[in-house]
Write a protein that holds these residues in place. Structure first.
Motif, PDB file in Angstrom:
ATOM      1  N   ARG C 437       2.459  -9.937 -19.077  1.00  0.00           N
ATOM      2  CA  ARG C 437       2.877  -8.508 -19.311  1.00  0.00           C
ATOM      3  C   ARG C 437       1.697  -7.957 -19.915  1.00  0.00           C
ATOM      4  N   VAL C 438       1.263  -8.445 -21.389  1.00  0.00           N
ATOM      5  CA  VAL C 438       0.318  -8.040 -21.989  1.00  0.00           C
ATOM      6  C   VAL C 438      -1.177  -7.758 -21.052  1.00  0.00           C
ATOM      7  N   MET C 439      -1.437  -8.931 -20.107  1.00  0.00           N
ATOM      8  CA  MET C 439      -2.662  -8.904 -19.447  1.00  0.00           C
ATOM      9  C   MET C 439      -2.550  -7.957 -18.444  1.00  0.00           C
ATOM     10  N   LEU C 440      -1.523  -7.743 -17.864  1.00  0.00           N
ATOM     11  CA  LEU C 440      -1.494  -6.711 -16.778  1.00  0.00           C
ATOM     12  C   LEU C 440      -1.494  -5.266 -17.510  1.00  0.00           C
ATOM     13  N   MET C 441      -0.662  -5.103 -18.374  1.00  0.00           N
ATOM     14  CA  MET C 441      -0.604  -3.621 -19.099  1.00  0.00           C
ATOM     15  C   MET C 441      -1.927  -3.297 -19.698  1.00  0.00           C
ATOM     16  N   THR C 442      -2.640  -4.336 -20.050  1.00  0.00           N
ATOM     17  CA  THR C 442      -3.939  -4.075 -20.563  1.00  0.00           C
ATOM     18  C   THR C 442      -5.440  -3.773 -19.674  1.00  0.00           C
ATOM     19  N   PHE C 443      -5.270  -4.740 -18.900  1.00  0.00           N
ATOM     20  CA  PHE C 443      -6.540  -4.826 -18.110  1.00  0.00           C
ATOM     21  C   PHE C 443      -6.289  -4.444 -16.663  1.00  0.00           C
ATOM     22  N   PHE C 444      -5.116  -4.453 -16.029  1.00  0.00           N
ATOM     23  CA  PHE C 444      -4.870  -4.031 -14.790  1.00  0.00           C
ATOM     24  C   PHE C 444      -4.476  -2.758 -14.593  1.00  0.00           C
ATOM     25  N   GLY C 445      -3.817  -2.298 -13.249  1.00  0.00           N
ATOM     26  CA  GLY C 445      -3.281  -1.021 -12.988  1.00  0.00           C
ATOM     27  C   GLY C 445      -4.121   0.023 -13.410  1.00  0.00           C
ATOM     28  N   GLU C 446      -3.714   1.447 -13.160  1.00  0.00           N
ATOM     29  CA  GLU C 446      -4.507   2.420 -13.274  1.00  0.00           C
ATOM     30  C   GLU C 446      -4.616   2.947 -14.785  1.00  0.00           C
ATOM     31  N   LYS C 447      -5.810   3.790 -15.274  1.00  0.00           N
ATOM     32  CA  LYS C 447      -5.730   3.923 -16.354  1.00  0.00           C
ATOM     33  C   LYS C 447      -4.784   4.829 -17.099  1.00  0.00           C
ATOM     34  N   ARG C 448      -4.319   4.622 -18.165  1.00  0.00           N
ATOM     35  CA  ARG C 448      -3.186   5.693 -18.616  1.00  0.00           C
ATOM     36  C   ARG C 448      -3.592   6.263 -20.033  1.00  0.00           C
ATOM     37  N   TRP C 449      -4.891   6.180 -20.352  1.00  0.00           N
ATOM     38  CA  TRP C 449      -4.958   6.600 -21.835  1.00  0.00           C
ATOM     39  C   TRP C 449      -5.355   8.215 -21.791  1.00  0.00           C
ATOM     40  N   GLU C 450      -5.060   8.848 -22.747  1.00  0.00           N
ATOM     41  CA  GLU C 450      -5.341  10.162 -22.715  1.00  0.00           C
ATOM     42  C   GLU C 450      -5.820  10.594 -24.220  1.00  0.00           C
ATOM     43  N   ARG C 451      -6.328  11.848 -24.507  1.00  0.00           N
ATOM     44  CA  ARG C 451      -6.966  12.376 -25.351  1.00  0.00           C
ATOM     45  C   ARG C 451      -5.849  11.920 -26.902  1.00  0.00           C
ATOM     46  N   ASP C 452      -6.561  11.657 -27.798  1.00  0.00           N
ATOM     47  CA  ASP C 452      -5.440  11.150 -28.983  1.00  0.00           C
ATOM     48  C   ASP C 452      -5.268  12.590 -29.724  1.00  0.00           C
ATOM     49  N   ALA C 453      -4.687  12.351 -30.734  1.00  0.00           N
ATOM     50  CA  ALA C 453      -4.456  13.290 -31.666  1.00  0.00           C
ATOM     51  C   ALA C 453      -5.595  14.341 -31.981  1.00  0.00           C
ATOM     52  N   GLU C 454      -6.816  13.671 -32.501  1.00  0.00           N
ATOM     53  CA  GLU C 454      -7.974  14.773 -32.494  1.00  0.00           C
ATOM     54  C   GLU C 454      -8.329  15.393 -31.471  1.00  0.00           C
ATOM     55  N   GLY C 455      -7.793  14.857 -30.274  1.00  0.00           N
ATOM     56  CA  GLY C 455      -8.245  15.516 -28.869  1.00  0.00           C
ATOM     57  C   GLY C 455      -9.267  15.058 -28.448  1.00  0.00           C
ATOM     58  N   HIS C 456      -9.896  13.917 -28.952  1.00  0.00           N
ATOM     59  CA  HIS C 456     -11.161  13.775 -27.801  1.00  0.00           C
ATOM     60  C   HIS C 456     -10.715  12.360 -27.206  1.00  0.00           C
ATOM     61  N   GLU C 457     -11.471  12.421 -25.855  1.00  0.00           N
ATOM     62  CA  GLU C 457     -11.083  11.232 -24.814  1.00  0.00           C
ATOM     63  C   GLU C 457     -11.379  10.012 -25.352  1.00  0.00           C
ATOM     64  N   PRO C 458     -10.998   8.971 -25.490  1.00  0.00           N
ATOM     65  CA  PRO C 458     -11.484   7.651 -25.577  1.00  0.00           C
ATOM     66  C   PRO C 458     -12.521   7.195 -24.446  1.00  0.00           C
ATOM     67  N   HIS C 459     -13.567   6.719 -24.938  1.00  0.00           N
ATOM     68  CA  HIS C 459     -14.458   6.170 -23.925  1.00  0.00           C
ATOM     69  C   HIS C 459     -14.573   4.722 -24.035  1.00  0.00           C
ATOM     70  N   PRO C 460     -13.546   3.872 -23.481  1.00  0.00           N
ATOM     71  CA  PRO C 460     -13.422   2.562 -23.563  1.00  0.00           C
ATOM     72  C   PRO C 460     -14.970   2.131 -23.161  1.00  0.00           C
ATOM     73  N   HIS C 461     -15.493   1.188 -24.039  1.00  0.00           N
ATOM     74  CA  HIS C 461     -16.927   0.458 -23.948  1.00  0.00           C
ATOM     75  C   HIS C 461     -16.731  -0.839 -24.542  1.00  0.00           C
TER      76      HIS C 461
END
Lengths: 99, 300, 634, 535
Positions: C437-461
């Protein structure tokens, strides 16, 4: 008559005097009562001196008188000065000790 | 009193010396005067006016003096009369005067329970004393004969100046101190400058109550006693002219009315003598007219 | 050689001292110093290891006595070290993983102005942990035990400005303290029973103890178990571990996955001699282990916070170890073996999680991840390897160690054996489920992240090398360690002299167990894939079944603590404070008041009127006269 | 060295007294001079005390550096001084803490304005430091006195300077306003005085009773501890059971008040709460120790049988103190009161150790006195710095201090960890010894007492969390970190805590023989380990 009666008389006078000191409010009268007590004592002294047949008792009575005189002088002076300041000779008015 | 005198005689003294009982005369004297003494003491305590207390105390003291004499303490007896009744009691009387003779204090108790406790303690104490004397062993009765053999005064003197000389000196010091102390206590320093006549008069003018000097008593009057107020021109009396103390005590003898009556009488007699009727009645009406008449009369 | 042992502890201790007292001037190179000293002790460990390998299996134990700590008559607490194979294993694990995590932290904590302090704490932890495993007596062990507790307190609460962190730290320390009661009472019992608490005295004596002593020994066993529960987050003292994830991720990796939480296993294994003669205590240990293994696994299934999910997994893995340790000589070795392999892959997983968070602005909610494999390949690979290892994919380290434990569980024999084995297998299945479950939710599927409280988009790197390298190393470990150890059961022979070892008679053949394990494993994976792989994961958690909701709340264990302990405690203290004021103090003040009142009444007699004083004078005189008369009358 | 001609004990005690006079004599305007005078004298005392400690021979006579002079012959009153290991250590502790107390309270007593006119001679600063020195002198003497009456004199005399220290000098800023503060101060001071006087009077009665007993049995009454002990050893002196018990209770009551034992503890929170931090340290770390020390020296030595008779009750009370104090500490809203209740709990441990009557217990208790002195001093003084900065004692007024004053927070944490007796810091050793000592004879009590360590962790960590962590509260932002002077105060204490935590052997070696003496007085021996007992 038994000379002891003099002693009884002295005791009586002394008691009356004491009662007077307690009852009267007028400082002068209180003073008189004190004098009365002193005199009662003197009477007792004299009687004793007569009983024992020596004069020591009379000497003491004599001293008592002298001291009484001194005491009266000072005491009355005090009363007068108090009267001056408080316009009253009542011992109850001199109650600075009261809490 | 007789028995007291007899007690003085060496005979009875020596007689008293051997027996343990006193002479009958002395007994009588004791019972009579003892009563007086007790009454005097009670009076001292119970009299309303302090003057009366003082007097009754004096009485008691005299009685005690007699007792001293009767018991062979002649010196003390005399001293008692001279010093106590004579000096100390007079001192009391003086003070009573100073403090006010009329200041009669009520005997009503103000402290709660004080009187009862006083009575209780007093009576209890008295009973204790008397009981004490009662069961004390008082059988020795040497009598004052031996002691007084060389004379009572000499005997006392010897003791006072030998055995008790130290106490005697001390007492002397005490007396001096007392005298000085009394002086210091009673002496009053003048705290403020005495007011001069100028100041006084200025004060009078300032509050303008009575600018002129007060009228002297007795003016326009037939008397010149200080307790009679002066009569004003209209015959009424002027209070101001009488000493304030007398006024306070209500001892002013007002003669105004009396004077009027006498004047009226005078007018009448004069009218009769002159035979003038009409005037008379009026003359009695108003004081002016009478005054006028008096003026005429004076003119005559 | 003996002196090296001392240095082993001294090096990180020195680091801690310098870094914590050094002040700001050390800020620039403080972290390097800390890492260096960690490496130093690792090297020392290796040297000692080599030296140890050089000797024959029987006289491999090194001891070094430093000084007498507390000498009071018969109570002689020594500061002395004992390095045997068991300690050696731990030393290598601690210093090895520790060094790696130091390196990792250089990158991870780069932007934290308190980095120097952080490394100071890490060094402090290393020192304390080494003290714990090297101590030659329980008293010194206790010192290390509390020391690691302190370090974990400081590190969990490292971000003290976050109230949640501070609370979590406090909670961890308190729960550990409860465990510590167990340890201290155990030590007292040893002292009063054996007159000593040195391993050298107690353990042989325990072996030779006769029946009359068994009650005491059982008592000691229970107390030790209590201690282990506290430190290793076993039911019922597990509640702190989840919150402990408030700490920086390297801390979670080092302390709350690889090393400290395994101290309980060490303690039980070390005290094997005692447990062997106290079967009741052993049963208790096994029960606790089994319960925890399932408990943790279930909790792990429900958490959306990646670190908390991993924490649940840690709990359950340690449950495995405790259970194994409870099995006695048939289990000790495998407990330790699983401990080591778990050290590798769980540390790796945490570092991976940390790397993910690092790339996602410290977002921890897995429902906000998804499809990250494209963005951070290295993390993905290392994490994946760790994942395979932990679910026990054949050939990877987890496979060897866990299967051995399951076998041992069956080998316990009797219905007991069956139950334990069954539970262990079930645990394996659940593990497979939640890790997938952890594996799938983290690395697979489509991206579900959005801008956080400060409002800037996370840039996964991908994270910097200082972070990735340790992950890679650990990944290697988690792949090969198991095989390395169990190749002609090397590890067993290595530890046998210390822990003793006996092959139980398993009702099932090794093959059967392996097969069964594989089956349940596949089931778990499949189920997870059906739920999270096939259909998209909702970004907000669905309400879920009753069990799910309970599991999200750590199976209501915290709520229980809150209601019973916290609330109850608050009420107790508040009422006591009130009582202290009103009752205890009230009595005294009451007396004072009454005395005051009495004197107030008496004061009325002093009315200031001279005549009433005169009355009392006369009365007094009367009394005196009366008294004298009576005296004379008598 | 017992025959050393130099009366070092007297000098150690008199020096601070002289210092007090000297300090008080400094003119009002010269505040700094007064402070340095006082500090100088306290340091001198410290040197002497350390010399005593170093030259003390653990294996020598029981009492060393003894000075024996007859004071009042007819009353068997002696000026007897002498220290055993315990006494020497306690004297050293006292002398050690005083300079820190002074440094910490360096500005506490500075008058807000220099007065002129009639009361320009007003000199609170001089008074403050003189009083502290006076307390030191009294405490040292009561640690040294080996004559019961002499001890009693100083035991009571130290109340007077303490009274003025508590009632006269409070926190600068007080939540309740100046007048209310003054009111509470005087309340606390009077409470302190009354409690201790009550105890003292009861003790006086017991002292006189003891004298009467000796007079009856030995012909000549005496207060000298040695005479009494020798007499009892030679069988000439043997108290009747009931007498001994009454006398014991008389003594114990006084000591139980001084070293607050539940339920006689309520004066301590008031006193420590209202007085300034240094004075609070003086109370709990120095003055109260006299009580526990006296239990060891007088209760156990003079009345061994009665002590054993009363042991069960006392132990239960002690355990109650431990748990009760800790629980109340958890419930406090005021930092100082919290520490005060923590002290109540710790004194419970000390008394527990003393009356467990095992060498571990009593050595532990003695070490505990030392360690508690140091750790509480550290914690309380830092708390004092904290309070003086914020101007409030309420925990609720703090928060996030570690952000603005990390050093302050750090030292505070160390002090707190010492208080919860973390291994590696001094109190751990003593606490564990006490627990072991108790457990080996009374297992149940030992286990209950062990719960104390959890509660200790609770109140310390809650205090730290509420004051130091979390977001920075309003009123805390501007808070400055520790100044040099304050660091000089705290750093040595912390160093000492670490040292004694890792290597308490030197102290333990001095203490142990004396403890053995005490145990032999009550003729108790440590219980044998179960295994050996069987063999």
């Amino acid at each position: 008559m038994n000379p002891a009666n003099y002693l009884y008389l002295a005791a009586l006078l002394f008691t009356i005097g004491a009662a007077g000191v307690l009852i009267r409010r007028n400082a002068i009268v209180v003073f008189m009562c004190v004098e009365l007590m002193l005199n009662a004592c003197n009477l007792a002294f004299v009687t004793f001196s007569r009983m024992h047949g020596n004069l020591d008792g009379q000497v003491i009575a004599f001293f008592t008188m002298v001291v009484a005189a001194a005491e009266v002088v000072v005491g009355l002076a005090i009363i007068v000065s108090i009267f001056r300041s408080r316009h009253s000779a009542s011992v109850d008015d001199a109650n600075l000790m009261k809490l | 009193m007789m028995s007291a005198l007899s007690a003085l005689s060496p005979a009875t003294v020596s007689l008293a010396a051997e027996t343990t009982r006193t002479s009958t005369g002395e007994a009588v004297q004791f019972w009579v005067l003892g009563t007086v003494a007790v009454l005097g003491a009670l009076a001292t305590v119970l009299m309303k006016k302090s003057v009366h207390s003082a007097l009754s105390l004096a009485a008691t003291m005299i009685v005690l003096a007699v007792f001293y004499l009767a018991q062979g303490a002649y010196f003390l007896g005399i001293v008692q009369i001279v010093v106590y009744t004579g000096a100390i009691m007079m001192l009391f009387l003086f003070v009573v005067m100073l403090v006010g003779i009329t200041a009669a204090d009520s005997l009503k108790e103000t402290l709660k329970g004080q009187r009862w406790m006083a009575a209780g303690c007093g009576i209890g104490f008295g009973i204790l004393l008397i009981a004490g004397i009662g069961n004390a062993s008082l059988d020795t009765f040497a009598g004052s004969g031996q002691a007084n053999s060389g004379g009572n005064v000499q005997g006392l003197a010897r003791l006072v100046f030998t055995t008790y000389v130290w106490a005697f000196e001390i007492t002397g010091a005490l007396l001096i101190t007392a005298a000085v102390g009394a002086m210091v206590l009673t002496h009053r320093e003048r705290t403020e400058e005495r007011r001069t006549q100028r100041e006084l008069s200025q004060a009078r003018v300032r509050d303008g109550v009575q600018v002129t000097p007060l009228p002297a008593p007795g003016t326009y009057a037939r008397h010149n006693a200080v307790d009679i107020p002066a009569l004003l021109p209209d015959g009424s009396s002027s209070e101001l002219s009488v000493n304030s103390t007398l006024r306070a005590r209500g001892q002013v003898r007002d003669v105004a009315a009396d004077a009027m009556r006498r004047l009226a009488a005078l007018d009448q007699s004069a009218g009769e003598w002159l035979g003038r009727k009409g005037l008379r009645d009026k003359g009695l009406e108003s004081s002016e007219s009478s005054a006028a008449d008096r003026a005429e009369e004076g003119a005559k | 050689m003996e002196t090296l042992i001392g240095l082993l502890v001294a090096a990180p201790l020195l680091g801690a001292g310098v870094l914590l007292t050094g002040g700001r001037r050390l800020n620039r190179y403080g972290h390097l110093l800390g890492t260096l000293l960690a490496l130093v002790s690792f090297v020392l460990g290796l040297v000692l290891f080599a030296n140890m390998l050089g000797k024959s299996a029987d006289d491999r134990t090194l001891t070094s006595h430093l000084f007498t700590w507390v000498p009071v008559e018969s109570f002689q607490a020594q500061v002395g070290f004992q390095l045997d194979q068991l300690s050696m294993t731990f030393v290598l694990l601690i210093t090895g993983v520790g060094s790696l995590i130091h390196i990792y932290s250089i990158g991870y904590m780069e932007h934290d102005e308190n980095r120097r302090k952080f490394f100071g704490f890490l060094n402090l932890f290393l020192a304390a942990m080494l003290l714990l495993v090297l101590a030659d007596n329980y008293f010194l062990l206790y010192a290390g035990w509390e020391g690691v507790g302190l370090a974990s307190y400081l590190l969990i609460g490292f971000w003290q400005h976050k109230p949640s962190a501070a609370t979590a730290a406090k909670k961890a320390f308190l729960v550990n303290r409860v465990g510590d009661i167990g340890l201290s009472v155990a030590i007292m019992l040893m002292f009063t029973t054996f007159g000593s608490f040195a391993f050298a005295d107690v353990l042989p004596a325990a072996k030779g103890a006769d029946a009359t002593q068994h009650a005491t020994l059982t008592g000691i066993g229970f107390m030790l178990l209590l201690a282990a529960c506290g430190k290793s987050a076993q039911v019922p003292l597990q509640s702190w571990l989840g919150d402990a994830m408030e700490g920086p991720t390297p801390v979670s990796a080092l302390i709350h996955a690889a090393t400290m939480v395994t101290a309980g296993v060490y303690l039980i294994t070390r005290s094997g001699a005692i447990f062997n003669v106290a079967p009741d205590a052993q049963t208790a240990v096994v029960t606790v282990g089994t319960v925890t293994l399932l408990f943790g696994a279930i909790v792990g299934c429900a958490k959306d916070d990646i670190k908390k999910a991993l924490a649940g997994s840690t709990m359950s893995q340690i449950g495995y170890m405790i259970m194994a340790a409870g099995l006695g000589p048939i289990g000790y070795v495998f407990a330790i073996m699983h401990l080591v392999t778990h050290g590798f892959f769980k540390a790796g997983l945490f570092l991976g999680a940390g790397s993910v968070m690092h790339g996602m602005n410290d977002e921890v909610d897995m429902r906000r991840y998804g499809g990250l494999r494209k963005y951070m390949p290295i993390t993905f690979v290392t994490f994946g390897l760790g994942y395979l290892a932990i679910i026990g994919f054949p050939g990877l380290s987890g496979y060897f160690s866990k299967d051995k434990i399951i076998e041992a569980a069956f080998a316990k024999g009797g219905t007991e054996g069956w139950i334990l084995g069954g539970c262990a297998m079930l645990g394996a299945a659940i593990t497979a489920f939640y890790m997938t479950r952890v594996m799938l939710m983290t690395f697979f599927g489509e991206k579900r992240w959005e801008r956080d409280a400060e409002g800037h988009e996370p840039h996964p790197h991908e994270s910097p090398a200082s972070m990735t390298i340790p992950m890679i190393v650990l990944a290697f470990g988690s792949v090969f360690a198991g095989a390395l150890f169990s190749l002609n059961s090397r590890f067993v022979h290595w530890l046998e002299p210390v822990t003793g070892h006996s092959e139980g008679d398993s009702p099932l053949s090794t093959g059967a167990v392996t097969a069964g394990t594989l089956v349940v494993l596949l089931l778990g994976v499949a189920l997870a894939w059906l739920m999270y792989g096939r259909r998209p994961v909702p970004a907000v958690a669905p309400r879920g079944s009753l069990l799910t909701r309970a599991a999200r709340r750590d199976l209501l264990q915290d709520d229980f603590n809150h209601v019973v302990l916290v609330r109850g405690g608050e009420h107790l203290t508040r009422s006591l404070v009130y009582l202290d004021h009103s009752l205890v103090d009230g009595v005294v003040n009451g007396t004072a008041a009454s005395v005051g009142g009495l004197s107030g009444r008496l004061r009325k007699l002093q009315n200031g009127y001279v005549r009433s004083y005169a009355v009392s004078m006369l009365g007094g005189t009367a009394v005196v006269v009366a008294a004298t008369l009576l005296m004379r009358a008598v | 060295m017992a025959d050393s001609s130099f009366p070092i004990l007297t000098v150690t005690a008199v020096l601070p007294a002289v210092g007090a006079v000297a300090t008080a004599a400094v003119p009002a305007a010269r505040k700094a001079a007064a402070k340095y005078t006082a500090l100088l004298f306290s340091l001198g005392t410290l040197v002497l005390a350390l010399v005593t400690l170093v030259r003390f021979d653990p294996n020598g006579a029981r009492y060393q550096f003894t000075e024996n002079h007859v004071w009042v012959k007819n009353f068997g009153l002696h000026y007897d001084l002498g220290v055993d290991g315990i006494g020497a250590v306690m004297v050293a502790l006292t002398a050690l803490l005083i300079p820190f107390v002074m440094l910490a309270g360096w500005h506490d007593a500075d008058p807000l304005e220099d007065r002129t006119g009639p009361n320009r001679r007003w000199r609170p600063t001089q008074g403050f430091f003189a009083l502290i020195l006076m307390v030191e002198a009294m405490v040292v003497l009561s640690f040294e006195a080996t004559d019961v009456f002499l001890f009693y004199i100083f035991f009571e005399a130290m109340l007077i300077p303490m009274y003025f220290l508590i009632g006269g000098f409070g926190d600068r800023a007080h939540a309740a306003g100046e007048d209310e503060a003054a009111r509470q101060r005087s309340y606390a001071a009077v409470k302190f005085l009354l409690y201790n006087l009550a105890g003292g009077l009861i003790m006086l009665a017991a002292v006189i009773g003891l004298y009467a007993a000796t007079a009856k049995q030995l012909g000549t009454g005496t207060f000298a501890l040695q005479d009494i002990l020798n007499a009892r050893a030679s069988g000439k002196f043997d108290l009747a059971t009931s007498t001994e018990r009454w006398l014991f209770l008389g003594f114990f009551f006084a000591f139980a008040v001084k070293a607050p034992l539940w339920p006689l503890h309520t004066w301590l929170p008031n006193a420590m709460g209202e007085s300034t931090a240094p004075v609070a340290v003086l109370i709990t770390a120095v003055v109260d120790k006299v009580g526990t020390f006296a239990m060891l020296r007088f209760c156990l030595q003079l009345f061994p049988d009665a002590s054993k008779w009363a042991t069960p009750v006392i132990l239960v009370l002690a355990v109650i103190s431990i748990i009760y104090g800790a629980l109340l500490a958890v419930g406090q809203r005021d930092i100082k009161r919290l520490i005060a209740y923590a002290s109540v709990s710790h004194f419970g441990f000390i008394i527990l150790g003393i009356f467990a009557m095992t060498s571990q217990g009593q050595s532990g208790a003695t070490l505990y006195m030392v360690n508690h002195g140091i750790s509480t001093a550290a914690l309380m003084l830092v708390a004092g710095f904290l309070i003086s900065r914020r101007g409030s004692r309420l925990i609720a007024d703090f928060g996030g201090v570690q952000k603005v004053a990390p050093l302050l927070a750090g030292t505070f944490l160390v002090g707190g960890l010492a208080t919860l007796s973390l291994p590696g810091l001094a109190p751990f050793v003593s606490e564990f010894l006490v627990l072991v000592g108790t457990f080996s004879r009374y297992p149940a009590l030992g286990i209950v007492a062990t719960l104390g360590i959890v509660l200790a962790a609770l109140y310390v960590l809650v205090l730290y969390q509420r004051t130091m962590t979390g977001p920075v509260k309003a009123g805390v932002e501007g808070m400055s970190d520790l100044k040099a002077r304050e660091l000089v105060v705290v750093a040595p204490l912390i160093a000492l805590l670490l040292f004694l935590g890792v290597y308490p052997k030197p102290v333990a070696d001095i203490v142990n023989p004396s403890v053995q003496h005490t145990l032999s007085d009550v003729n108790k021996t440590d219980p044998k380990p179960a295994l050996e007992a069987k063999k």
